[in-house]
Design a protein around this motif. Structure first.
Motif, PDB file in Angstrom:
ATOM      1  N   GLY A   1       0.810  -1.190  -0.032  1.00 14.92           N
ATOM      2  CA  GLY A   1       0.051  -0.127  -0.040  1.00 14.92           C
ATOM      3  C   GLY A   1       0.829   1.292  -0.145  1.00 14.92           C
ATOM      4  O   GLY A   1       2.013   1.139   0.045  1.00 14.92           O
ATOM      5  N   PHE A   2       0.320   2.426  -0.202  1.00 14.25           N
ATOM      6  CA  PHE A   2       0.892   3.724  -0.178  1.00 14.25           C
ATOM      7  C   PHE A   2       0.972   4.494   0.906  1.00 14.25           C
ATOM      8  O   PHE A   2      -0.230   4.677   1.556  1.00 14.25           O
ATOM      9  N   VAL A   3       2.106   5.114   1.315  1.00 14.99           N
ATOM     10  CA  VAL A   3       2.043   5.751   2.579  1.00 14.99           C
ATOM     11  C   VAL A   3       3.035   6.941   2.395  1.00 14.99           C
ATOM     12  O   VAL A   3       3.898   6.934   1.693  1.00 14.99           O
ATOM     13  N   ARG A   4       2.896   8.168   2.997  1.00 11.99           N
ATOM     14  CA  ARG A   4       3.774   9.396   2.722  1.00 11.99           C
ATOM     15  C   ARG A   4       4.732   8.938   3.530  1.00 11.99           C
ATOM     16  O   ARG A   4       4.776   8.458   4.735  1.00 11.99           O
ATOM     17  N   GLN A   5       5.992   9.525   3.100  1.00 13.61           N
ATOM     18  CA  GLN A   5       7.171   9.617   3.589  1.00 13.61           C
ATOM     19  C   GLN A   5       7.942  10.660   3.156  1.00 13.61           C
ATOM     20  O   GLN A   5       7.906  11.194   2.406  1.00 13.61           O
ATOM     21  N   GLU A   6       9.005  11.093   4.285  1.00 10.07           N
ATOM     22  CA  GLU A   6      10.135  12.061   3.824  1.00 10.07           C
ATOM     23  C   GLU A   6      11.521  11.463   3.328  1.00 10.07           C
ATOM     24  O   GLU A   6      11.751  10.417   4.000  1.00 10.07           O
TER      25      GLU A   6
ATOM     26  N   ALA B   1      10.642  -8.808 -17.620  1.00  3.92           N
ATOM     27  CA  ALA B   1      10.347  -9.649 -16.469  1.00  3.92           C
ATOM     28  C   ALA B   1       8.907  -9.095 -15.656  1.00  3.92           C
ATOM     29  O   ALA B   1       8.496  -9.487 -14.666  1.00  3.92           O
ATOM     30  N   VAL B   2       8.172  -8.450 -16.672  1.00  2.00           N
ATOM     31  CA  VAL B   2       6.607  -8.083 -16.281  1.00  2.00           C
ATOM     32  C   VAL B   2       5.912  -9.308 -15.916  1.00  2.00           C
ATOM     33  O   VAL B   2       5.590 -10.391 -17.067  1.00  2.00           O
ATOM     34  N   THR B   3       5.198  -9.654 -14.781  1.00  2.00           N
ATOM     35  CA  THR B   3       4.176 -10.765 -14.448  1.00  2.00           C
ATOM     36  C   THR B   3       3.081 -10.131 -14.010  1.00  2.00           C
ATOM     37  O   THR B   3       2.171 -10.843 -13.675  1.00  2.00           O
ATOM     38  N   GLY B   4       2.797  -8.885 -14.080  1.00  3.43           N
ATOM     39  CA  GLY B   4       1.531  -8.467 -13.765  1.00  3.43           C
ATOM     40  C   GLY B   4       1.229  -7.020 -13.456  1.00  3.43           C
ATOM     41  O   GLY B   4       2.220  -6.256 -14.037  1.00  3.43           O
ATOM     42  N   ASN B   5       0.177  -6.510 -13.121  1.00  2.89           N
ATOM     43  CA  ASN B   5      -0.056  -4.859 -13.172  1.00  2.89           C
ATOM     44  C   ASN B   5       0.152  -4.462 -11.705  1.00  2.89           C
ATOM     45  O   ASN B   5      -0.333  -4.902 -10.768  1.00  2.89           O
ATOM     46  N   ARG B   6       1.201  -3.497 -11.468  1.00  2.00           N
ATOM     47  CA  ARG B   6       1.756  -2.982 -10.298  1.00  2.00           C
ATOM     48  C   ARG B   6       1.997  -1.640 -10.360  1.00  2.00           C
ATOM     49  O   ARG B   6       2.555  -1.075 -11.550  1.00  2.00           O
ATOM     50  N   LEU B   7       1.838  -0.880  -9.499  1.00  2.00           N
ATOM     51  CA  LEU B   7       2.398   0.528  -9.265  1.00  2.00           C
ATOM     52  C   LEU B   7       3.100   0.740  -7.821  1.00  2.00           C
ATOM     53  O   LEU B   7       2.703  -0.035  -7.022  1.00  2.00           O
ATOM     54  N   GLU B   8       4.198   1.233  -7.977  1.00  2.00           N
ATOM     55  CA  GLU B   8       5.187   1.304  -6.762  1.00  2.00           C
ATOM     56  C   GLU B   8       5.488   3.027  -6.709  1.00  2.00           C
ATOM     57  O   GLU B   8       5.588   3.830  -7.813  1.00  2.00           O
TER      58      GLU B   8
ATOM     59  N   ALA C   1       1.561  -1.585  -4.740  1.00  2.00           N
ATOM     60  CA  ALA C   1       0.143  -2.249  -4.764  1.00  2.00           C
ATOM     61  C   ALA C   1      -0.104  -3.092  -6.217  1.00  2.00           C
ATOM     62  O   ALA C   1       0.516  -2.607  -7.374  1.00  2.00           O
ATOM     63  N   LEU C   2      -0.441  -4.137  -6.150  1.00  2.00           N
ATOM     64  CA  LEU C   2      -0.609  -5.120  -7.251  1.00  2.00           C
ATOM     65  C   LEU C   2      -2.257  -4.705  -7.512  1.00  2.00           C
ATOM     66  O   LEU C   2      -3.157  -4.542  -6.717  1.00  2.00           O
ATOM     67  N   LEU C   3      -2.717  -4.921  -8.968  1.00  2.00           N
ATOM     68  CA  LEU C   3      -3.958  -4.783  -9.426  1.00  2.00           C
ATOM     69  C   LEU C   3      -4.910  -5.927  -9.057  1.00  2.00           C
ATOM     70  O   LEU C   3      -4.344  -7.179  -9.082  1.00  2.00           O
ATOM     71  N   PRO C   4      -5.810  -6.041  -7.930  1.00  2.00           N
ATOM     72  CA  PRO C   4      -6.426  -6.846  -7.448  1.00  2.00           C
ATOM     73  C   PRO C   4      -7.441  -7.676  -8.395  1.00  2.00           C
ATOM     74  O   PRO C   4      -7.631  -7.142  -9.530  1.00  2.00           O
ATOM     75  N   ALA C   5      -7.671  -8.903  -8.142  1.00  2.00           N
ATOM     76  CA  ALA C   5      -8.607  -9.748  -9.107  1.00  2.00           C
ATOM     77  C   ALA C   5      -9.872  -9.027  -9.784  1.00  2.00           C
ATOM     78  O   ALA C   5     -10.237  -9.100 -10.901  1.00  2.00           O
ATOM     79  N   GLU C   6     -10.472  -8.134  -8.857  1.00  2.00           N
ATOM     80  CA  GLU C   6     -11.633  -7.496  -9.270  1.00  2.00           C
ATOM     81  C   GLU C   6     -11.324  -6.090 -10.146  1.00  2.00           C
ATOM     82  O   GLU C   6     -12.179  -5.379 -10.730  1.00  2.00           O
ATOM     83  N   GLY C   7      -9.882  -5.756 -10.381  1.00  2.00           N
ATOM     84  CA  GLY C   7      -9.335  -4.708 -11.092  1.00  2.00           C
ATOM     85  C   GLY C   7      -9.702  -4.959 -12.524  1.00  2.00           C
ATOM     86  O   GLY C   7     -10.011  -6.004 -13.063  1.00  2.00           O
ATOM     87  N   THR C   8      -9.654  -3.860 -13.325  1.00  2.00           N
ATOM     88  CA  THR C   8      -9.710  -3.962 -14.684  1.00  2.00           C
ATOM     89  C   THR C   8      -8.475  -3.655 -15.617  1.00  2.00           C
ATOM     90  O   THR C   8      -7.682  -2.667 -15.073  1.00  2.00           O
ATOM     91  N   THR C   9      -8.252  -4.337 -16.706  1.00  2.00           N
ATOM     92  CA  THR C   9      -6.868  -4.001 -17.613  1.00  2.00           C
ATOM     93  C   THR C   9      -7.570  -4.094 -18.893  1.00  2.00           C
ATOM     94  O   THR C   9      -8.343  -4.728 -19.380  1.00  2.00           O
ATOM     95  N   THR C  10      -7.251  -2.953 -19.687  1.00  2.00           N
ATOM     96  CA  THR C  10      -7.701  -2.676 -21.179  1.00  2.00           C
ATOM     97  C   THR C  10      -6.345  -2.415 -21.799  1.00  2.00           C
ATOM     98  O   THR C  10      -5.833  -1.411 -21.508  1.00  2.00           O
TER      99      THR C  10
END
Length: 194
Positions: A27-32, A44-51, A60-69
């Protein structure tokens, strides 16, 4: 011996904290003074991810109920083609308070070969994510604004990295790094203007 035991306990605790911080879905948290990010390896891409990095941390990874187009759009009248990629966990409506998973919701839209206002072409990425309290943040840019982007030969995998300001309605803008990947099960062919 008690000093050695204390060092071993401290190392074990540090090890647990490190593995939790490196988890692919923290998950995403603020930091300095957070870390800068590198462009992920598109091979090496294995899925949908944002860092996130710099003023934020986590992934966070895209959960099963997420959408990809994923779309390949051709426009014979305009004399060209472009590629559109979109992943989303939430529609990020102003009233949804960060979606179902505050601190983990995100949407990424990437465009390869999109037309610019001056008639040229560029690549672009637009990112939305929610903080732990549900506040929405937006960031993004183009190659001319520092976006690094890579795509696989068959266009089914995309990787990106950008540093830009993350803005929010109720928060001060913060310089943020974002890196991510998109993996397509299929590419939709769209003919436009035919």
């Amino acid at each position: 011996m008690s000093l050695l035991a204390a060092v071993m306990v401290a190392a074990a605790v540090t090890g647990c904290s490190s593995s939790e911080a490196d988890s692919p879905d923290t998950g995403f948290v603020r930091q300095e003074r957070g870390s800068a990010l590198d462009l992920p390896d598109v091979d090496a891409v294995t899925g949908n991810r944002l860092e996130l990095g710099i003023s934020w941390a986590g992934a966070a990874l895209l959960p099963a109920e997420g959408t990809t187009t994923c779309r390949h759009v051709t426009d014979p009248r305009a004399g060209g083609e472009h590629w559109d990629y979109e992943v989303s966990t939430s529609d990020f409506a102003d009233y949804d308070g960060g979606g179902e998973f505050p601190g983990r919701d995100f949407a990424v839209r990437a465009y390869l070969g999109t037309w610019t206002e001056n008639g040229g072409r560029t690549d672009a990425v637009h990112i939305q994510f929610s903080g732990p309290g549900g506040s929405h943040h937006r960031m993004g840019g183009t190659r001319e604004e520092g976006l690094s982007i890579a795509v696989s030969a068959d266009h089914t995998a995309l990787a990106f990295m950008i540093n830009s300001l993350a803005t929010s309605i109720d928060r001060e803008p913060r310089w943020t790094a974002a890196a991510g990947t998109i993996l397509c099960d299929a590419i939709e062919e769209v003919a436009s203007g035919a």
